[in-house]
Design a protein around this motif. Structure first.
Motif, PDB file in Angstrom:
ATOM      1  N   HIS A  38       0.829  -1.206   0.000  1.00 17.19           N
ATOM      2  CA  HIS A  38       0.000   0.000   0.000  1.00 17.19           C
ATOM      3  C   HIS A  38       0.863   1.256   0.000  1.00 17.19           C
ATOM      4  O   HIS A  38       0.530   2.254  -0.621  1.00 17.19           O
ATOM      5  CB  HIS A  38      -0.916  -0.014   1.220  1.00 17.19           C
ATOM      6  N   THR A  44      -1.979   4.153   1.567  1.00 18.34           N
ATOM      7  CA  THR A  44      -2.036   4.164   3.020  1.00 18.34           C
ATOM      8  C   THR A  44      -1.523   5.502   3.507  1.00 18.34           C
ATOM      9  O   THR A  44      -0.893   6.251   2.755  1.00 18.34           O
ATOM     10  CB  THR A  44      -1.219   3.004   3.639  1.00 18.34           C
ATOM     11  N   CYS A  87      -5.024  -5.775  12.224  1.00 21.61           N
ATOM     12  CA  CYS A  87      -4.454  -6.051  10.897  1.00 21.61           C
ATOM     13  C   CYS A  87      -5.421  -5.576   9.822  1.00 21.61           C
ATOM     14  O   CYS A  87      -6.547  -5.167  10.110  1.00 21.61           O
ATOM     15  CB  CYS A  87      -4.137  -7.537  10.723  1.00 21.61           C
ATOM     16  N   ASP A  88      -4.975  -5.657   8.571  1.00 20.29           N
ATOM     17  CA  ASP A  88      -5.836  -5.332   7.446  1.00 20.29           C
ATOM     18  C   ASP A  88      -6.444  -6.628   6.894  1.00 20.29           C
ATOM     19  O   ASP A  88      -6.060  -7.729   7.296  1.00 20.29           O
ATOM     20  CB  ASP A  88      -5.067  -4.553   6.377  1.00 20.29           C
ATOM     21  N   SER A 125     -10.825   3.163   1.987  1.00 18.76           N
ATOM     22  CA  SER A 125     -10.726   2.456   3.262  1.00 18.76           C
ATOM     23  C   SER A 125     -11.319   3.278   4.404  1.00 18.76           C
ATOM     24  O   SER A 125     -11.029   4.460   4.553  1.00 18.76           O
ATOM     25  CB  SER A 125      -9.257   2.154   3.553  1.00 18.76           C
ATOM     26  N   GLU A 128     -10.594  -0.996   9.978  1.00 17.93           N
ATOM     27  CA  GLU A 128      -9.470  -1.893  10.226  1.00 17.93           C
ATOM     28  C   GLU A 128     -10.009  -3.065  11.034  1.00 17.93           C
ATOM     29  O   GLU A 128     -11.009  -2.937  11.746  1.00 17.93           O
ATOM     30  CB  GLU A 128      -8.360  -1.177  10.990  1.00 17.93           C
TER      31      GLU A 128
END
Length: 241
Positions: A38, A44, A87-88, A125, A128
């Motif tokens: 990312h 990100t 985490c993703d 996004s 998460e």
């Protein structure tokens, strides 16, 4: 009064130094490998220095080290305890089977709804995941808490800093006052701050010197006391003698 102990060590090596079955809860957020992908394409946040920190982007914790991490987390946790891993979605598919192989029972991903969209292509996004694992069997303290936790992200804080209130939910659910909470990738210490606010002791490590300084400042501001090390205790006794 809650106490804390901080270490400037590699997460796995530090966990290996802890006694077996000595920890009541682990909450942690490694700099997972997929962040590099990312980061390379600009999907990100905090690719450079944060306005509130001189810290560069994290050293990545590779997926190949998850088995040794999960083995040590399982070993140090007491029976009938919980483990939460931030985490993703991509890392979830890697981490889940490896944690199960280490002995954990996987219950579900908890969704942290950041309430505002972030960077990204296609669908932007906004959330998460927090993977919820169990060692043995432990009932949550409040069965009325939903698996989606809406909480604004931290802006202009330490890189990838998590809201303290988010960790407070997890700590309330999985521990009692006086328990020991551990974060082997502690960053700015948000888990530690949440722990001491709720009357739990905290132990954590991070390889970044700035993380140690920021965390200690925050914990002292909450009134937490440093846990006396063997070296410090020996020096005090020698001086008093």
């Amino acid at each position: 009064m809650p106490r804390y102990h901080l270490s400037p060590s590699d997460a796995v090596e530090w966990l290996r130094s802890l006694p077996a079955a000595s920890v009541d809860l682990v909450i942690t957020d490694p700099a997972y490998e997929s962040l590099e992908k990312h980061r390379a394409i600009g999907t990100t946040t905090r690719l450079k220095r944060s306005k509130a920190s001189s810290n560069h982007w994290f050293q990545i914790f590779p997926n190949a080290r998850f088995p040794e991490l999960f083995t040590e987390v399982f070993r140090v946790l007491k029976r009938d305890s919980h483990f939460y891993l931030f985490c993703d979605p991509e890392t979830m598919f890697v981490a889940k089977p490896l944690a199960e192989a280490a002995g954990f029972r996987f219950w579900k991903p908890i969704v942290w709804d950041k309430q505002h969209i972030g960077m990204g292509y296609h669908y932007r996004s906004r959330y998460e995941l927090i993977l919820f694992f169990e060692k043995g069997r432990r009932r949550l303290n409040d069965l009325g808490v939903a698996d989606v936790l809406p909480m604004p992200r931290v802006y202009r804080g330490y890189p990838a800093e998590k809201p303290t209130e988010l960790s407070e939910v997890l700590i309330r659910q999985s521990t009692e006052p006086g328990d020991v909470v551990v974060d082997p990738f502690m960053g700015s210490g948000s888990v530690g701050v949440a722990a001491v606010r709720l009357g739990r002791d905290f132990r954590g490590t991070d390889i970044c010197p700035e993380a140690l300084a920021v965390t200690e400042t925050r914990l002292r501001a909450e009134g937490a006391l440093p846990e006396e090390s063997e070296d410090t205790r020996g020096l005090r006794i020698a001086r008093s003698g």
